[in-house]
Design an enzyme around this catalytic site. Structure first.
Site, PDB file in Angstrom:
ATOM      1  N   ASP A  35       4.623   1.964   0.013  1.00 21.67           N
ATOM      2  CA  ASP A  35       3.824   0.890  -0.574  1.00 21.67           C
ATOM      3  C   ASP A  35       4.695  -0.107  -1.317  1.00 21.67           C
ATOM      4  O   ASP A  35       5.155   0.153  -2.439  1.00 21.67           O
ATOM      5  CB  ASP A  35       2.795   1.513  -1.547  1.00 21.67           C
ATOM      6  CG  ASP A  35       1.969   0.470  -2.272  1.00 21.67           C
ATOM      7  OD1 ASP A  35       1.474   0.755  -3.386  1.00 21.67           O
ATOM      8  OD2 ASP A  35       1.829  -0.642  -1.713  1.00 21.67           O
ATOM      9  N   SER A 199       3.793 -19.349   0.217  1.00 24.51           N
ATOM     10  CA  SER A 199       3.695 -19.948   1.553  1.00 24.51           C
ATOM     11  C   SER A 199       3.288 -21.415   1.380  1.00 24.51           C
ATOM     12  O   SER A 199       2.421 -21.714   0.561  1.00 24.51           O
ATOM     13  CB  SER A 199       2.620 -19.216   2.376  1.00 24.51           C
ATOM     14  OG  SER A 199       2.280 -19.970   3.534  1.00 24.51           O
TER      15      SER A 199
HETATM   16  C1  LIG Z   1      -6.957  -5.333  -3.539  1.00 19.98           C
HETATM   17  S1  LIG Z   1      -5.652  -4.260  -3.226  1.00 19.98           S
HETATM   18  C2  LIG Z   1      -6.365  -3.002  -2.373  1.00 19.98           C
HETATM   19  C3  LIG Z   1      -5.344  -2.061  -1.782  1.00 19.98           C
HETATM   20  N1  LIG Z   1      -6.046  -1.019  -1.059  1.00 19.98           N
HETATM   21  C4  LIG Z   1      -6.306  -1.140   0.233  1.00 19.98           C
HETATM   22  O1  LIG Z   1      -5.979  -2.088   0.918  1.00 19.98           O
HETATM   23  C5  LIG Z   1      -6.971   0.096   0.855  1.00 19.98           C
HETATM   24  C6  LIG Z   1      -5.843   1.038   1.279  1.00 19.98           C
HETATM   25  C7  LIG Z   1      -6.377   2.377   1.691  1.00 19.98           C
HETATM   26  C8  LIG Z   1      -6.234   2.786   2.991  1.00 19.98           C
HETATM   27  C9  LIG Z   1      -6.683   4.041   3.406  1.00 19.98           C
HETATM   28  C10 LIG Z   1      -7.315   4.872   2.472  1.00 19.98           C
HETATM   29  C11 LIG Z   1      -7.479   4.459   1.155  1.00 19.98           C
HETATM   30  C12 LIG Z   1      -7.027   3.203   0.763  1.00 19.98           C
HETATM   31  N2  LIG Z   1      -7.795  -0.297   1.993  1.00 19.98           N
HETATM   32  C13 LIG Z   1      -8.993  -0.926   1.739  1.00 19.98           C
HETATM   33  O2  LIG Z   1      -9.311  -1.222   0.600  1.00 19.98           O
HETATM   34  N3  LIG Z   1      -9.796  -1.170   2.820  1.00 19.98           N
HETATM   35  C14 LIG Z   1     -11.135  -1.757   2.602  1.00 19.98           C
HETATM   36  C15 LIG Z   1     -11.370  -2.861   3.604  1.00 19.98           C
HETATM   37  O3  LIG Z   1     -11.175  -2.343   4.923  1.00 19.98           O
HETATM   38  C16 LIG Z   1      -9.825  -1.929   5.114  1.00 19.98           C
HETATM   39  C17 LIG Z   1      -9.474  -0.779   4.192  1.00 19.98           C
HETATM   40  C18 LIG Z   1      -4.485  -1.345  -2.830  1.00 19.98           C
HETATM   41  O4  LIG Z   1      -4.981  -0.916  -3.842  1.00 19.98           O
HETATM   42  N4  LIG Z   1      -3.211  -1.098  -2.401  1.00 19.98           N
HETATM   43  C19 LIG Z   1      -2.330  -0.245  -3.196  1.00 19.98           C
HETATM   44  C20 LIG Z   1      -1.798   0.910  -2.364  1.00 19.98           C
HETATM   45  C21 LIG Z   1      -2.937   1.782  -1.798  1.00 19.98           C
HETATM   46  C22 LIG Z   1      -2.386   2.734  -0.731  1.00 19.98           C
HETATM   47  C23 LIG Z   1      -3.451   3.696  -0.190  1.00 19.98           C
HETATM   48  C24 LIG Z   1      -4.081   4.456  -1.314  1.00 19.98           C
HETATM   49  C25 LIG Z   1      -4.659   3.543  -2.364  1.00 19.98           C
HETATM   50  C26 LIG Z   1      -3.604   2.575  -2.903  1.00 19.98           C
HETATM   51  C27 LIG Z   1      -1.159  -1.093  -3.731  1.00 19.98           C
HETATM   52  O5  LIG Z   1      -0.537  -1.778  -2.670  1.00 19.98           O
HETATM   53  C28 LIG Z   1      -1.684  -2.045  -4.783  1.00 19.98           C
HETATM   54  O6  LIG Z   1      -2.372  -1.658  -5.681  1.00 19.98           O
HETATM   55  O7  LIG Z   1      -1.370  -3.317  -4.627  1.00 19.98           O
HETATM   56  C29 LIG Z   1      -1.717  -4.173  -5.718  1.00 19.98           C
HETATM   57  C30 LIG Z   1      -0.560  -5.127  -5.979  1.00 19.98           C
HETATM   58  C31 LIG Z   1      -2.987  -4.892  -5.345  1.00 19.98           C
END
Ligand SMILES: CSC[C@H](NC(=O)[C@H](Cc1ccccc1)NC(=O)N1CCOCC1)C(=O)N[C@@H](CC1CCCCC1)[C@@H](O)C(=O)OC(C)C
Length: 329
Positions: A35, A199
């Site tokens: 990540d 960008s």
């Molecule tokens: C608004 S930022 C949202 C982002 N999360 C996501 O993008 C999650 C990732 C995920 C995948 C599979 C299972 C569980 C969670 N996916 C998500 O929210 N989705 C909803 C929409 O459909 C697509 C999947 C996020 O929180 N990213 C984290 C890392 C993430 C990895 C997977 C576990 C949970 C944490 C991180 O990159 C972060 O916090 O970035 C900040 C800078 C926003």
């Protein structure tokens, strides 16, 4: 000096990309989410309550002859999607591909939120953001990349995420066979601990690039491409039948015809997100309507160039030059 490579596997709908690592002696194999949007290496562990573990592999520091408890240290992290975890810290050997860091801070979870318990294939996160936002207290710890970069031919890593196919993370080298054309370079603002960049503009379909600065981060841990509301509205105004569906929490539209491409600028180059990548996933069993891969960044404070943007490109995360390089492939 060394270089390294490790394969990463896309889960269904490329919702996250999971990569194998080994921790301890003898090596304990776990599969984690790399990540670039965070900077903690944390894993499910034997210190968690059994009810919070549903299929994940766990790290057992007592089963490693090289683990050493970092006395008095703790960590707690909350991600953009509201998921969270916390625990204590060990120093142990961590190996990724052929690269080994002997005294890597391994953050052992004692608690994880339900989102993690309910994601059986993900055993933790490996942060590739800047160590300035590592959550370990009282003394923040270095990421794996920060620890290994002095041994690398050059202090960078590259991502080659793919749609529904294994991709790769390379450390210490740029593989010329992994991309086509030129790499477009843009400076990184790491003041918030992220791989931030601006960008210069965007285009929908075949139109010319509109001048509209987009400040965001390159984030392998975010599934979608999250952009300013005005740009998202402009894009979906050109997608037949698109509408904001509050029950789905985003824009949905008929899965056919394929929507227009989305193009964003990187310095004087461009990155094209093909329309079929904007078709993120069907929301009904008849595959009639699809959830968009481009959604709003409202409430986050910056845009997020997540996996929907990254998987179209070969991206160089260059800590030496503090720059991001984007290339077609
Ligand atoms: C608004 S930022 C949202 C982002 N999360 C996501 O993008 C999650 C990732 C995920 C995948 C599979 C299972 C569980 C969670 N996916 C998500 O929210 N989705 C909803 C929409 O459909 C697509 C999947 C996020 O929180 N990213 C984290 C890392 C993430 C990895 C997977 C576990 C949970 C944490 C991180 O990159 C972060 O916090 O970035 C900040 C800078 C926003």
């Amino acid at each position: 000096r060394q270089t390294g490579t490790v394969e990463t596997d896309a889960e269904k709908h490329d919702v996250e990309y999971l990569t194998p690592i080994s921790i301890g002696t003898p090596p304990q194999d776990l599969i984690v989410d790399f990540d670039t949007g965070s900077s903690d290496l944390w894993v499910f562990s034997t210190e968690m309550a059994a009810k919070d573990i549903k299929g994940q592999a766990v790290y057992d520091p007592n089963n490693s002859s090289t683990s050493e408890k970092l006395q008095g240290s703790t960590w707690q992290i909350t991600y953009g999607d509201g998921s969270s975890s916390s625990g204590d810290v060990y120093l142990d050997t961590v190996t990724i591909g052929n690269l080994t860091v002997p005294n890597q801070a391994v953050e052992a979870a004692k608690k994880v939120s339900d989102e993690f318990t309910d994601d059986p294939n993900n055993d933790g996160l490996l942060g590739l953001g800047f160590s300035s936002i590592n959550t370990v207290q009282p003394t923040p710890q270095n990421t794996f990349f920060d620890n290994v970069k002095k041994n690398l031919d050059t202090p960078l890593f590259t991502t080659d995420l793919k749609h529904g196919a294994p991709g790769s993370y390379n450390f210490g080298y740029i593989d010329p066979a992994a991309y086509i054309g030129n790499i477009s370079w843009t400076p990184v603002d790491n003041s918030q601990g992220f791989w931030g960049f601006t960008s210069p503009g965007y285009a929908v379909g075949t139109e010319t690039l509109r001048n509209h600065s987009i400040s965001g981060i390159a984030d392998t841990g975010t599934t979608l491409l999250l952009l300013p509301k005005s740009i998202v509205k402009a894009y979906y105004s050109e997608v037949q039948g698109a509408q904001y569906d509050s029950s789905q929490g985003g824009y949905v539209f008929p899965c056919s015809p394929t929507p227009p491409d989305f193009v964003f600028g990187v310095n004087n180059g461009i990155v094209t997100v093909p329309g079929d990548m904007v078709l993120y996933a069907p929301i009904d069993s008849a595959n009639q309507n699809c959830f968009g891969g481009i959604q709003s960044d409202t409430g986050i404070g910056f845009s997020i160039f997540g996996d929907v943007a990254l998987k179209t490109s070969f991206v160089v995360f260059d800590a030496g030059g503090l720059q991001l390089g984007w290339a077609a492939k």
